[in-house]
Design a protein around this motif. Structure first.
Motif, PDB file in Angstrom:
ATOM      1  N   SER A  94       0.814  -1.217   0.000  1.00  0.00           N
ATOM      2  CA  SER A  94       0.000   0.000   0.000  1.00  0.00           C
ATOM      3  C   SER A  94       0.848   1.267   0.000  1.00  0.00           C
ATOM      4  O   SER A  94       0.354   2.335  -0.354  1.00  0.00           O
ATOM      5  CB  SER A  94      -0.953   0.005   1.197  1.00  0.00           C
ATOM      6  N   ALA A  95       2.098   1.168   0.370  1.00  0.00           N
ATOM      7  CA  ALA A  95       2.989   2.333   0.277  1.00  0.00           C
ATOM      8  C   ALA A  95       3.250   2.695  -1.180  1.00  0.00           C
ATOM      9  O   ALA A  95       3.468   3.850  -1.515  1.00  0.00           O
ATOM     10  CB  ALA A  95       4.313   2.050   0.987  1.00  0.00           C
ATOM     11  N   ILE A  96       3.217   1.693  -2.059  1.00  0.00           N
ATOM     12  CA  ILE A  96       3.432   1.930  -3.490  1.00  0.00           C
ATOM     13  C   ILE A  96       2.090   2.140  -4.190  1.00  0.00           C
ATOM     14  O   ILE A  96       1.931   3.065  -4.976  1.00  0.00           O
ATOM     15  CB  ILE A  96       4.183   0.738  -4.127  1.00  0.00           C
ATOM     16  N   TYR A  97       1.140   1.267  -3.911  1.00  0.00           N
ATOM     17  CA  TYR A  97      -0.210   1.344  -4.480  1.00  0.00           C
ATOM     18  C   TYR A  97      -1.203   1.329  -3.320  1.00  0.00           C
ATOM     19  O   TYR A  97      -1.456   0.265  -2.736  1.00  0.00           O
ATOM     20  CB  TYR A  97      -0.482   0.156  -5.405  1.00  0.00           C
ATOM     21  N   PRO A  98      -1.773   2.489  -2.963  1.00  0.00           N
ATOM     22  CA  PRO A  98      -2.617   2.572  -1.764  1.00  0.00           C
ATOM     23  C   PRO A  98      -3.809   1.614  -1.695  1.00  0.00           C
ATOM     24  O   PRO A  98      -4.187   1.204  -0.616  1.00  0.00           O
ATOM     25  CB  PRO A  98      -3.092   4.024  -1.778  1.00  0.00           C
ATOM     26  N   ASP A  99      -4.418   1.244  -2.802  1.00  0.00           N
ATOM     27  CA  ASP A  99      -5.598   0.375  -2.747  1.00  0.00           C
ATOM     28  C   ASP A  99      -5.240  -1.058  -3.135  1.00  0.00           C
ATOM     29  O   ASP A  99      -5.681  -1.570  -4.159  1.00  0.00           O
ATOM     30  CB  ASP A  99      -6.707   0.923  -3.656  1.00  0.00           C
ATOM     31  N   THR A 100      -4.455  -1.705  -2.307  1.00  0.00           N
ATOM     32  CA  THR A 100      -3.994  -3.067  -2.560  1.00  0.00           C
ATOM     33  C   THR A 100      -4.814  -4.053  -1.731  1.00  0.00           C
ATOM     34  O   THR A 100      -5.136  -3.784  -0.578  1.00  0.00           O
ATOM     35  CB  THR A 100      -2.505  -3.204  -2.191  1.00  0.00           C
TER      36      THR A 100
ATOM     37  N   THR B  38      -5.665   2.727 -10.713  1.00  0.00           N
ATOM     38  CA  THR B  38      -6.429   3.761 -11.402  1.00  0.00           C
ATOM     39  C   THR B  38      -5.681   5.083 -11.429  1.00  0.00           C
ATOM     40  O   THR B  38      -5.633   5.755 -12.447  1.00  0.00           O
ATOM     41  CB  THR B  38      -7.805   3.951 -10.723  1.00  0.00           C
ATOM     42  N   TYR B  39      -5.074   5.466 -10.311  1.00  0.00           N
ATOM     43  CA  TYR B  39      -4.427   6.770 -10.213  1.00  0.00           C
ATOM     44  C   TYR B  39      -2.913   6.663 -10.096  1.00  0.00           C
ATOM     45  O   TYR B  39      -2.234   7.631  -9.788  1.00  0.00           O
ATOM     46  CB  TYR B  39      -4.988   7.534  -9.016  1.00  0.00           C
ATOM     47  N   GLU B  40      -2.372   5.509 -10.327  1.00  0.00           N
ATOM     48  CA  GLU B  40      -0.934   5.279 -10.221  1.00  0.00           C
ATOM     49  C   GLU B  40      -0.419   4.689 -11.527  1.00  0.00           C
ATOM     50  O   GLU B  40      -1.129   3.969 -12.209  1.00  0.00           O
ATOM     51  CB  GLU B  40      -0.628   4.283  -9.089  1.00  0.00           C
ATOM     52  N   ASP B  41       0.832   4.961 -11.849  1.00  0.00           N
ATOM     53  CA  ASP B  41       1.440   4.369 -13.038  1.00  0.00           C
ATOM     54  C   ASP B  41       1.819   2.920 -12.764  1.00  0.00           C
ATOM     55  O   ASP B  41       2.166   2.551 -11.656  1.00  0.00           O
ATOM     56  CB  ASP B  41       2.715   5.129 -13.426  1.00  0.00           C
ATOM     57  N   VAL B  42       1.751   2.107 -13.798  1.00  0.00           N
ATOM     58  CA  VAL B  42       2.228   0.729 -13.723  1.00  0.00           C
ATOM     59  C   VAL B  42       3.350   0.605 -14.731  1.00  0.00           C
ATOM     60  O   VAL B  42       3.166   0.860 -15.913  1.00  0.00           O
ATOM     61  CB  VAL B  42       1.106  -0.282 -14.073  1.00  0.00           C
TER      62      VAL B  42
ATOM     63  N   TYR C 274      -5.565  -3.450 -11.805  1.00  0.00           N
ATOM     64  CA  TYR C 274      -6.825  -3.146 -12.464  1.00  0.00           C
ATOM     65  C   TYR C 274      -7.116  -1.655 -12.383  1.00  0.00           C
ATOM     66  O   TYR C 274      -6.590  -0.946 -11.542  1.00  0.00           O
ATOM     67  CB  TYR C 274      -7.980  -3.963 -11.872  1.00  0.00           C
ATOM     68  N   ASP C 275      -7.921  -1.205 -13.301  1.00  0.00           N
ATOM     69  CA  ASP C 275      -8.308   0.194 -13.414  1.00  0.00           C
ATOM     70  C   ASP C 275      -9.794   0.282 -13.123  1.00  0.00           C
ATOM     71  O   ASP C 275     -10.613  -0.007 -13.982  1.00  0.00           O
ATOM     72  CB  ASP C 275      -7.969   0.705 -14.816  1.00  0.00           C
ATOM     73  N   ALA C 276     -10.135   0.682 -11.916  1.00  0.00           N
ATOM     74  CA  ALA C 276     -11.543   0.730 -11.520  1.00  0.00           C
ATOM     75  C   ALA C 276     -12.263   1.961 -12.037  1.00  0.00           C
ATOM     76  O   ALA C 276     -13.472   1.949 -12.195  1.00  0.00           O
ATOM     77  CB  ALA C 276     -11.652   0.683  -9.999  1.00  0.00           C
ATOM     78  N   GLY C 277     -11.513   3.018 -12.348  1.00  0.00           N
ATOM     79  CA  GLY C 277     -12.166   4.258 -12.737  1.00  0.00           C
ATOM     80  C   GLY C 277     -12.075   4.608 -14.200  1.00  0.00           C
ATOM     81  O   GLY C 277     -12.658   5.582 -14.645  1.00  0.00           O
TER      82      GLY C 277
END
Length: 195
Positions: free
Chosen positions: A107-113, A135-139, A167-170
């Motif tokens: 979650s430090a890298i991707y908050p919604d894990t 959704t709001y982070e680069d992969v 995944y991209d929820a938004g």
């Protein structure tokens, strides 16, 4: 400062146990220490590290991570990732080897894990998947490698990571996924990347 309740020489000496207060040598030593401590009250706020993590500079965060033995620290984290990692490090240390530690650390890298356990998706016993809302982070491959490295450190030795699903929820990162993914597919109406 309210002198009745603050850190003053008088208040510090008032808290001295009777057995020490009645000993002339101990009372003199306590009075000397109380005077020095009361003169340094203004410095107390400067040593409050944990409450000031959001104000600390990048270089100091790197030093604190070393001092606090945050073994999974990455100097290439963004400033915000470093702050989240340092704030969560005490909880991660307490939960190392558990699902909670994996979620906190990633979650430090991707908050919604999220972690999906083997029984939740029909996998083999002791296997799991990571579900990451990007959704709001680069992969990108570098961030993905950071995720893999961190999972290897946090999980228990018995557990096996089956896959990482971004995944991209938004719908905001769909174009990036389409250009950069190794294998894309639609999952519940959202674009996903599986590594």
């Amino acid at each position: 400062m309210n002198k009745a309740h603050g850190i003053t020489k008088e208040n510090l000496l008032a808290s001295l146990p009777a057995v020490l207060a009645n000993d002339d040598d101990m009372a003199a030593l306590a009075a000397a220490f109380a005077e020095v401590l009361a003169d340094r009250v203004g410095e107390i706020g400067r040593v409050s590290i944990y409450s000031q993590i959001d104000q600390l500079p990048n270089e100091l965060l790197d030093i604190l991570a070393h001092d606090f033995k945050v073994d999974w620290w990455d100097a290439n984290y963004t400033l915000e990732e470093k702050r989240r990692t340092l704030k969560d490090s005490w909880n991660v240390h307490r939960r190392l080897g558990t699902k909670a530690a994996v979620v906190l650390a990633i979650s430090a890298i991707y908050p919604d894990t999220q972690v999906s356990e083997w029984w939740e998706y029909g996998g083999k016993p002791y296997h799991f998947k990571l579900l990451i809302d990007a959704t709001y982070e680069d992969v990108d491959p570098a961030r993905h490698q950071r995720v893999i490295d961190r999972v290897a450190f946090y999980k228990n030795l018995r557990s096996v990571l089956d896959e990482v699903e971004y995944y991209d929820a938004g719908g905001l990162a769909t174009e990036y996924f389409g250009a950069a993914c190794i294998g894309c597919e639609m999952v519940g109406g959202a674009t996903a990347i599986r590594y």
